[in-house]
Design a protein around this motif. Structure first.
Motif, PDB file in Angstrom:
ATOM      1  N   ALA A 125      48.351  57.445  56.189  1.00  0.00           N
ATOM      2  CA  ALA A 125      48.079  57.405  57.634  1.00  0.00           C
ATOM      3  C   ALA A 125      48.143  55.964  58.151  1.00  0.00           C
ATOM      4  O   ALA A 125      48.676  55.719  59.237  1.00  0.00           O
ATOM      5  N   LEU A 126      47.607  55.025  57.387  1.00  0.00           N
ATOM      6  CA  LEU A 126      47.707  53.611  57.760  1.00  0.00           C
ATOM      7  C   LEU A 126      49.160  53.173  57.848  1.00  0.00           C
ATOM      8  O   LEU A 126      49.566  52.508  58.811  1.00  0.00           O
ATOM      9  N   GLU A 127      49.936  53.529  56.850  1.00  0.00           N
ATOM     10  CA  GLU A 127      51.343  53.126  56.847  1.00  0.00           C
ATOM     11  C   GLU A 127      52.094  53.723  58.030  1.00  0.00           C
ATOM     12  O   GLU A 127      52.895  53.030  58.669  1.00  0.00           O
ATOM     13  N   TRP A 128      51.823  54.988  58.353  1.00  0.00           N
ATOM     14  CA  TRP A 128      52.463  55.591  59.523  1.00  0.00           C
ATOM     15  C   TRP A 128      52.043  54.866  60.805  1.00  0.00           C
ATOM     16  O   TRP A 128      52.870  54.598  61.687  1.00  0.00           O
ATOM     17  N   SER A 129      50.782  54.513  60.906  1.00  0.00           N
ATOM     18  CA  SER A 129      50.313  53.781  62.087  1.00  0.00           C
ATOM     19  C   SER A 129      51.045  52.448  62.221  1.00  0.00           C
ATOM     20  O   SER A 129      51.446  52.054  63.322  1.00  0.00           O
ATOM     21  N   ILE A 130      51.226  51.765  61.115  1.00  0.00           N
ATOM     22  CA  ILE A 130      51.916  50.473  61.113  1.00  0.00           C
ATOM     23  C   ILE A 130      53.383  50.645  61.503  1.00  0.00           C
ATOM     24  O   ILE A 130      53.912  49.907  62.339  1.00  0.00           O
ATOM     25  N   VAL A 131      54.033  51.608  60.911  1.00  0.00           N
ATOM     26  CA  VAL A 131      55.439  51.865  61.227  1.00  0.00           C
ATOM     27  C   VAL A 131      55.602  52.188  62.714  1.00  0.00           C
ATOM     28  O   VAL A 131      56.510  51.679  63.378  1.00  0.00           O
ATOM     29  N   LEU A 132      54.710  53.007  63.235  1.00  0.00           N
ATOM     30  CA  LEU A 132      54.853  53.441  64.624  1.00  0.00           C
ATOM     31  C   LEU A 132      54.538  52.343  65.632  1.00  0.00           C
ATOM     32  O   LEU A 132      55.224  52.235  66.654  1.00  0.00           O
ATOM     33  N   ILE A 133      53.538  51.516  65.378  1.00  0.00           N
ATOM     34  CA  ILE A 133      53.288  50.433  66.338  1.00  0.00           C
ATOM     35  C   ILE A 133      54.453  49.450  66.302  1.00  0.00           C
ATOM     36  O   ILE A 133      54.850  48.908  67.339  1.00  0.00           O
ATOM     37  N   ASN A 134      55.061  49.253  65.139  1.00  0.00           N
ATOM     38  CA  ASN A 134      56.267  48.433  65.082  1.00  0.00           C
ATOM     39  C   ASN A 134      57.380  49.048  65.932  1.00  0.00           C
ATOM     40  O   ASN A 134      58.078  48.334  66.656  1.00  0.00           O
ATOM     41  N   ALA A 135      57.533  50.361  65.872  1.00  0.00           N
ATOM     42  CA  ALA A 135      58.557  51.030  66.690  1.00  0.00           C
ATOM     43  C   ALA A 135      58.263  50.848  68.180  1.00  0.00           C
ATOM     44  O   ALA A 135      59.168  50.516  68.961  1.00  0.00           O
ATOM     45  N   PHE A 136      57.010  51.058  68.582  1.00  0.00           N
ATOM     46  CA  PHE A 136      56.663  50.889  69.994  1.00  0.00           C
ATOM     47  C   PHE A 136      56.840  49.433  70.434  1.00  0.00           C
ATOM     48  O   PHE A 136      57.277  49.176  71.561  1.00  0.00           O
ATOM     49  N   ASN A 137      56.503  48.484  69.571  1.00  0.00           N
ATOM     50  CA  ASN A 137      56.739  47.071  69.899  1.00  0.00           C
ATOM     51  C   ASN A 137      58.211  46.844  70.194  1.00  0.00           C
ATOM     52  O   ASN A 137      58.572  46.195  71.182  1.00  0.00           O
ATOM     53  N   ARG A 138      59.057  47.379  69.364  1.00  0.00           N
ATOM     54  CA  ARG A 138      60.487  47.156  69.525  1.00  0.00           C
ATOM     55  C   ARG A 138      61.041  47.844  70.765  1.00  0.00           C
ATOM     56  O   ARG A 138      61.896  47.281  71.454  1.00  0.00           O
ATOM     57  N   VAL A 139      60.551  49.028  71.072  1.00  0.00           N
ATOM     58  CA  VAL A 139      60.968  49.698  72.308  1.00  0.00           C
ATOM     59  C   VAL A 139      60.548  48.854  73.510  1.00  0.00           C
ATOM     60  O   VAL A 139      61.344  48.621  74.432  1.00  0.00           O
ATOM     61  N   SER A 140      59.318  48.379  73.517  1.00  0.00           N
ATOM     62  CA  SER A 140      58.825  47.583  74.644  1.00  0.00           C
ATOM     63  C   SER A 140      59.576  46.264  74.778  1.00  0.00           C
ATOM     64  O   SER A 140      59.930  45.857  75.890  1.00  0.00           O
ATOM     65  N   ILE A 141      59.824  45.609  73.659  1.00  0.00           N
ATOM     66  CA  ILE A 141      60.546  44.333  73.701  1.00  0.00           C
ATOM     67  C   ILE A 141      61.997  44.551  74.129  1.00  0.00           C
ATOM     68  O   ILE A 141      62.514  43.840  74.999  1.00  0.00           O
ATOM     69  N   ALA A 142      62.664  45.536  73.544  1.00  0.00           N
ATOM     70  CA  ALA A 142      64.055  45.817  73.902  1.00  0.00           C
ATOM     71  C   ALA A 142      64.186  46.234  75.365  1.00  0.00           C
ATOM     72  O   ALA A 142      65.187  45.938  76.010  1.00  0.00           O
ATOM     73  N   SER A 143      63.156  46.895  75.886  1.00  0.00           N
ATOM     74  CA  SER A 143      63.171  47.363  77.275  1.00  0.00           C
ATOM     75  C   SER A 143      62.677  46.305  78.249  1.00  0.00           C
ATOM     76  O   SER A 143      62.665  46.537  79.458  1.00  0.00           O
ATOM     77  N   ASP A 144      62.239  45.172  77.727  1.00  0.00           N
ATOM     78  CA  ASP A 144      61.716  44.081  78.551  1.00  0.00           C
ATOM     79  C   ASP A 144      60.532  44.540  79.402  1.00  0.00           C
ATOM     80  O   ASP A 144      60.418  44.191  80.573  1.00  0.00           O
ATOM     81  N   HIS A 145      59.649  45.328  78.786  1.00  0.00           N
ATOM     82  CA  HIS A 145      58.441  45.767  79.491  1.00  0.00           C
ATOM     83  C   HIS A 145      57.585  44.558  79.826  1.00  0.00           C
ATOM     84  O   HIS A 145      57.363  43.704  78.981  1.00  0.00           O
ATOM     85  N   ARG A 146      57.122  44.508  81.021  1.00  0.00           N
ATOM     86  CA  ARG A 146      56.319  43.380  81.512  1.00  0.00           C
ATOM     87  C   ARG A 146      54.870  43.787  81.677  1.00  0.00           C
ATOM     88  O   ARG A 146      54.571  44.929  82.024  1.00  0.00           O
ATOM     89  N   VAL A 147      53.996  42.843  81.460  1.00  0.00           N
ATOM     90  CA  VAL A 147      52.562  43.052  81.690  1.00  0.00           C
ATOM     91  C   VAL A 147      52.290  42.735  83.142  1.00  0.00           C
ATOM     92  O   VAL A 147      52.740  41.719  83.668  1.00  0.00           O
ATOM     93  N   ARG A 148      51.560  43.618  83.772  1.00  0.00           N
ATOM     94  CA  ARG A 148      51.180  43.391  85.168  1.00  0.00           C
ATOM     95  C   ARG A 148      49.695  43.028  85.214  1.00  0.00           C
ATOM     96  O   ARG A 148      48.857  43.778  84.718  1.00  0.00           O
ATOM     97  N   PHE A 149      49.412  41.890  85.787  1.00  0.00           N
ATOM     98  CA  PHE A 149      48.032  41.430  85.913  1.00  0.00           C
ATOM     99  C   PHE A 149      47.491  41.820  87.266  1.00  0.00           C
ATOM    100  O   PHE A 149      48.186  41.730  88.282  1.00  0.00           O
ATOM    101  N   GLU A 150      46.239  42.268  87.269  1.00  0.00           N
ATOM    102  CA  GLU A 150      45.579  42.596  88.528  1.00  0.00           C
ATOM    103  C   GLU A 150      45.065  41.308  89.147  1.00  0.00           C
ATOM    104  O   GLU A 150      44.608  40.408  88.459  1.00  0.00           O
TER     105      GLU A 150
END
Length: 151
Positions: A125-150
């Motif tokens: 379960a730990l390994e799957w969590s690690i693999v998946l957050i890496n995938a989401f990081n790459r999707v966000s970086i490749a998509s140029d997702h921006r942080v919006r500050f209030e």
């Protein structure tokens, strides 16, 4: 032409990734892993990958789960902080080696160290969590997702 938003351009693929992440979180919970540990892993991997969008999601989630701010502040130095227990250290080492894709020897040593603190279901379960957050990081970086500050 702008940067493709992978989560929008290939919507069904992204939805399946989200469903996989939900299944992984359920498996982690069923295996007895604490939410605080999972969020520490999500944050550390996102720090290594430089994913601001994922950090903006998981740092507040960690606080909500009960991780004190001082532990979040010091997470990059987890090796040098006594407040991180041996199971956390083993999980963070595993997260780092699977993110950096270290040598086979280091990955094997990190997995063996984690296996001293987590049973087989928890470790997978730990390994799957690690693999998946890496995938989401790459999707966000490749998509140029921006942080919006209030304001």
């Amino acid at each position: 032409m702008g940067v493709p938003q992978l989560d929008r351009a290939q919507r069904e693929v992204y939805k399946r990734l989200v469903r996989t992440a939900v299944a992984s979180r359920e498996a982690s919970t069923e295996a007895g892993l604490e939410e605080t540990l999972l969020e520490l892993i999500n944050i550390r991997v996102s720090q290594l990958n430089g994913c601001a969008a994922c950090l903006a999601t998981h740092v507040p989630a960690a606080r909500k789960a009960g991780v004190p701010q001082d532990r979040l502040d010091l997470l990059p130095a987890w090796r040098d902080i006594d407040e991180f227990g041996e199971p956390e250290r083993a999980a963070l080492r595993l997260a780092e080696t699977l993110t950096r894709l270290d040598s086979v020897g280091e990955r094997e040593a990190a997995t063996a160290a984690a296996a001293e603190h987590f049973d087989e279901d928890q470790l997978s379960a730990l390994e799957w969590s690690i693999v998946l957050i890496n995938a989401f990081n790459r999707v966000s970086i490749a998509s140029d997702h921006r942080v919006r500050f209030e304001d």
